[in-house]
Design an enzyme around this catalytic site. Structure first.
Site, PDB file in Angstrom:
ATOM      1  N   GLY A  94      -0.748  -2.555   1.796  1.00 15.74           N
ATOM      2  CA  GLY A  94      -0.273  -3.108   0.522  1.00 15.74           C
ATOM      3  C   GLY A  94      -0.098  -1.954  -0.436  1.00 15.74           C
ATOM      4  CB  SER A 127       0.092   0.532   5.613  1.00 14.28           C
ATOM      5  OG  SER A 127       1.077   0.930   4.695  1.00 14.28           O
ATOM      6  CB  ALA A 128      -2.626   0.686   1.507  1.00 18.72           C
ATOM      7  CG  HIS A 164       5.059   2.751   6.089  1.00 21.32           C
ATOM      8  ND1 HIS A 164       5.530   1.625   6.713  1.00 21.32           N
ATOM      9  CD2 HIS A 164       3.892   2.383   5.489  1.00 21.32           C
ATOM     10  CE1 HIS A 164       4.692   0.614   6.481  1.00 21.32           C
ATOM     11  NE2 HIS A 164       3.695   1.049   5.751  1.00 21.32           N
ATOM     12  CD  GLU A 200       7.977   1.559   9.328  1.00 18.94           C
ATOM     13  OE1 GLU A 200       8.796   0.934  10.026  1.00 18.94           O
ATOM     14  OE2 GLU A 200       7.838   1.366   8.105  1.00 18.94           O
TER      15      GLU A 200
END
Lengths: 245, 245
Positions: A94, A127-128, A164, A200
C-alpha cells in the site's frame, strides 16, 4: 549480532499481485515453503491501506487457502503484545509512508525487529511491507501522503530495496525521472546503502546470513560508486547481508 | 491576506524539458511574458540537483538567451539576504525532498514566502520547484532520499500540485499504483487539499487571485470526495485560490 542474525527468516516480495493473476498467487508456493507447517497463525499488518478491515479480509481469505489463520494487528487491543505472541508476521503493501507512520504510532517497530532477529519469527513483506523491512524507506515509489517521525525502518537487512522495479521504456515520451535516475539521485547522498531493485515477479528469501533471489524476474543491484549489476533468479545475494552494504 | 495575495505572481511549470526539446524551450515565451522587462536579474535556486554549479550554468545559459542575468542562491554568502534583494526567483526541478530540506537548512522558506506574497516578487517553479511552491510536497513523484524537517512547503497557493502528471497506460502490465491511485490515497487522509495534476507541457499562471492554465496539455483536478475534472489550456482556475481548496 552474527548469532542473532542467524535466526532471521525473511520473504521480501516485490509486488502483491502479478499482471493477470490474483492476490499473492504468483508467490503462494514460496509462502507455503516459507511459513511451513510449524506456523499456524500469521499476524497481518494492514496499515498501508486505508480500509484495514477490507484488507484483512483479502489477506485472510488468501492465507486460509494456504492453511494459515490470520490475525490482524489492527484488531489487537495491545499491538505490542500481539507482536510478542506472533508465530509469523506478514506486512502487506500500500502506501509506505502511511505504513511506517502507523508502525511507529503503534510502537511495534522495535518489537518486530526483536522478534525477527532474536526469536526467529518469520517475516514476510510485500511491496511497502518489503520497504519497511529494510534500513529505510528512502527508495519507496510511494507518495509522501503523511509525515512519519523518521524514514528509518525496521532494519531487518542492512540495505534498501526498490519494489516494483521498472526498466525505462525507451519509447516513452514522458520526461519524469526514470527509476534508475531516482536511485542514482539517492546514491548522490553520502553514506547511502546498496539498493536492490526487485522487478515485479521477484522476491528475496533471507535465512540467517544467506540471501537468495527467487521468482521469475531478474533483480538489479545499485551500489554507490559502482556499476549496476543484474542477477538472475536463484542467485546467491548473501554478500548484501554484510555490513559493507 | 487578500491584499497581500493581490501582489502574488507565480509561474508554476510541470516540467523543465518537454520530449524532443531543450531545457525550458517549451515555456520560454511564458517566461519572458512572466518576468517581463522590469526584472533584470533572476535568483536561481539549484538545490534540487546534486551538482549545483552545473545546474546553475544550465539555467544561466538559458535565461541569458531570454535577456536575464542569473544569480544562484548557492553562490550567495547570505542566502536570506540574497532572497531579500531578489527581483525575481526561479526554483528548478530535481529531487523535491532534497530541495525542501535545503530550503529549510538555508532558512529561506519564510523569506521567499514574504517576498512573493508581500512584495510581489515574481516566482517561477519547475517540477520540484513547483511542488515546493504549494502547501506541501505530499504529492511529489520523487523518492524520499533525504528527510526534511516537515513536508509543509512555501505555501504560495492553498492547494497541491502533481507535476509530470501521467495518465494510466492501459496496455502496461506494471502493477505498481497509477498516479491517480496515489493521489486518491492522499485524499483518503483527513483534511487534504485539492491536487492539480499538471501534465507535461502545462503550467499554471497565478496573478494575485487569478489563476490560469497555460501550455499545450490539459490538467486534471482531484478534490477530496468529488469527481475528478479535466481542464483545457486557457481555463480559469481562480477558484483554487480560495481557502476552501
Amino acid at each position: 549480532m552474527m548469532f542473532t542474525a542467524m535466526k532471521r527468516r525473511l520473504l521480501l516480495v516485490s509486488n502483491s499481485t502479478l499482471h493477470g493473476g490474483g492476490y499473492l498467487d504468483h508467490c503462494q508456493q514460496q509462502i507455503s515453503d516459507f511459513f511451513g507447517k510449524d506456523v499456524r497463525r500469521v499476524l497481518f499488518v494492514p496499515y498501508a491501506l486505508h480500509d484495514r478491515d477490507a484488507y484483512t479480509k483479502t489477506a485472510r481469505n488468501k492465507f486460509q487457502t494456504l492453511g494459515y489463520e490470520v490475525d490482524s494487528l489492527h484488531e489487537a487491543e495491545d499491538p505490542v503484545l500481539a507482536v510478542r505472541k506472533a508465530e509469523g508476521i506478514f506486512i502487506g503493501g500500500g502506501n509506505t509512508f502511511r505504513l511506517l507512520k502507523s508502525l511507529y504510532d503503534s510502537k511495534v517497530v522495535i518489537e518486530i525487529r526483536k522478534r525477527v532477529m532474536e526469536d526467529g519469527v518469520p517475516y514476510m513483506g510485500s511491496s511497502a511491507g518489503t520497504n519497511v523491512a529494510t534500513i529505510s524507506i528512502s527508495t519507496t515509489n510511494d507518495m509522501p501522503i503523511v509525515y512519519p517521525p523518521t524514514f528509518a525502518a525496521i532494519g531487518l537487512v542492512p540495505f534498501n530495496i526498490n519494489p516494483h522495479y521498472l526498466d525505462h521504456n525507451s519509447s516513452s515520451r514522458h520526461m519524469g525521472e526514470t527509476r534508475e535516475q531516482r536511485i542514482t539521485q539517492y546514491h548522490e547522498e553520502a553514506d547511502t546503502p546498496s539498493v536492490l531493485g526487485l522487478r515485479e515477479g521477484s522476491m528475496l528469501l533471507v535465512e540467517g546470513n544467506k540471501a537468495t533471489l527467487l521468482g521469475t524476474t531478474k533483480a538489479r543491484l545499485f551500489t554507490r560508486g559502482k556499476q549496476t549489476v543484474e542477477y538472475d533468479p536463484g542467485s546467491d545475494l548473501s554478500f548484501l547481508l554484510t555490513d559493507a552494504h
